[in-house]
Scaffold this motif. Sequence first.
Motif, PDB file in Angstrom:
ATOM      1  N   SER A  19       0.832  -1.216   0.000  1.00 51.30           N
ATOM      2  CA  SER A  19       0.000   0.000   0.000  1.00 51.30           C
ATOM      3  C   SER A  19       0.864   1.262   0.000  1.00 51.30           C
ATOM      4  O   SER A  19       0.598   2.204  -0.758  1.00 51.30           O
ATOM      5  CB  SER A  19      -0.924   0.012   1.223  1.00 51.30           C
ATOM      6  N   VAL A  50       1.225   4.177  -3.138  1.00 52.97           N
ATOM      7  CA  VAL A  50       1.089   5.624  -2.976  1.00 52.97           C
ATOM      8  C   VAL A  50       2.335   6.323  -3.492  1.00 52.97           C
ATOM      9  O   VAL A  50       2.247   7.312  -4.245  1.00 52.97           O
ATOM     10  CB  VAL A  50       0.826   5.992  -1.499  1.00 52.97           C
ATOM     11  N   LYS A  51       3.510   5.810  -3.156  1.00 52.78           N
ATOM     12  CA  LYS A  51       4.766   6.447  -3.555  1.00 52.78           C
ATOM     13  C   LYS A  51       5.020   6.350  -5.058  1.00 52.78           C
ATOM     14  O   LYS A  51       5.716   7.182  -5.628  1.00 52.78           O
ATOM     15  CB  LYS A  51       5.951   5.840  -2.786  1.00 52.78           C
ATOM     16  N   ALA A  92      -2.093   6.254  -5.935  1.00 51.62           N
ATOM     17  CA  ALA A  92      -3.119   6.575  -4.941  1.00 51.62           C
ATOM     18  C   ALA A  92      -4.392   7.028  -5.638  1.00 51.62           C
ATOM     19  O   ALA A  92      -4.343   7.714  -6.666  1.00 51.62           O
ATOM     20  CB  ALA A  92      -2.627   7.664  -3.996  1.00 51.62           C
ATOM     21  N   ASP A  93      -5.525   6.634  -5.092  1.00 52.49           N
ATOM     22  CA  ASP A  93      -6.818   7.054  -5.613  1.00 52.49           C
ATOM     23  C   ASP A  93      -7.137   8.418  -5.013  1.00 52.49           C
ATOM     24  O   ASP A  93      -7.941   8.546  -4.090  1.00 52.49           O
ATOM     25  CB  ASP A  93      -7.887   6.014  -5.258  1.00 52.49           C
ATOM     26  N   ASP A  94      -6.448   9.409  -5.552  1.00 49.23           N
ATOM     27  CA  ASP A  94      -6.526  10.752  -4.990  1.00 49.23           C
ATOM     28  C   ASP A  94      -6.254  11.742  -6.127  1.00 49.23           C
ATOM     29  O   ASP A  94      -5.393  11.483  -6.962  1.00 49.23           O
ATOM     30  CB  ASP A  94      -5.463  10.896  -3.891  1.00 49.23           C
ATOM     31  N   ALA A 149      -2.516  12.575  -6.504  1.00 46.65           N
ATOM     32  CA  ALA A 149      -1.625  11.407  -6.435  1.00 46.65           C
ATOM     33  C   ALA A 149      -0.221  11.744  -6.917  1.00 46.65           C
ATOM     34  O   ALA A 149       0.759  11.258  -6.356  1.00 46.65           O
ATOM     35  CB  ALA A 149      -2.199  10.250  -7.247  1.00 46.65           C
ATOM     36  N   LEU A 192       2.012  13.082  -4.323  1.00 40.33           N
ATOM     37  CA  LEU A 192       2.445  12.103  -3.324  1.00 40.33           C
ATOM     38  C   LEU A 192       3.538  11.184  -3.857  1.00 40.33           C
ATOM     39  O   LEU A 192       4.135  10.429  -3.106  1.00 40.33           O
ATOM     40  CB  LEU A 192       1.244  11.256  -2.875  1.00 40.33           C
ATOM     41  N   LYS A 193       3.797  11.255  -5.145  1.00 35.28           N
ATOM     42  CA  LYS A 193       4.767  10.364  -5.792  1.00 35.28           C
ATOM     43  C   LYS A 193       6.179  10.649  -5.297  1.00 35.28           C
ATOM     44  O   LYS A 193       6.606  11.799  -5.208  1.00 35.28           O
ATOM     45  CB  LYS A 193       4.711  10.548  -7.306  1.00 35.28           C
TER      46      LYS A 193
END
Length: 128
Positions: free
Chosen positions: A45, A49-50, A54-56, A59, A62-63
Amino acid sequence: MSTEDSNSRNSFGSDAAAGVSQQIRDIAEVPAVEVITTGAVHLMSAAAVKVGLADDPHADDLKDLDEARKLITALAGLVTAAAPEIGSQHAGPLRDGLRSLQLAFREASLIPDAPGKGPGEKFTGPVN
């Protein structure tokens, strides 16, 4: 210090010790396969995200591919080492998730790694 303060501190200490003892018993009841797979899912998980999956809507913000590389490599080591112990019914889905992350990392990288040099590939072999 009053006796009342001392008694309340001892009561708190014994409550805390009882709580820790209960937590130890709870942990002892969890099968190793569950601890291993839970740890792998947490790594998976965080790596997703990294990598930017991410489901955002933010995203891409956040990478962090350097962090993703570390997480994917740790995941690959865990899955590879644990596979004989946890069996194919647990290892198979973890391997599939790992491979998906490795491919996503390769796709997200501006400068591609050489085959066999991507995150975790020292444990899994080249992924393409």
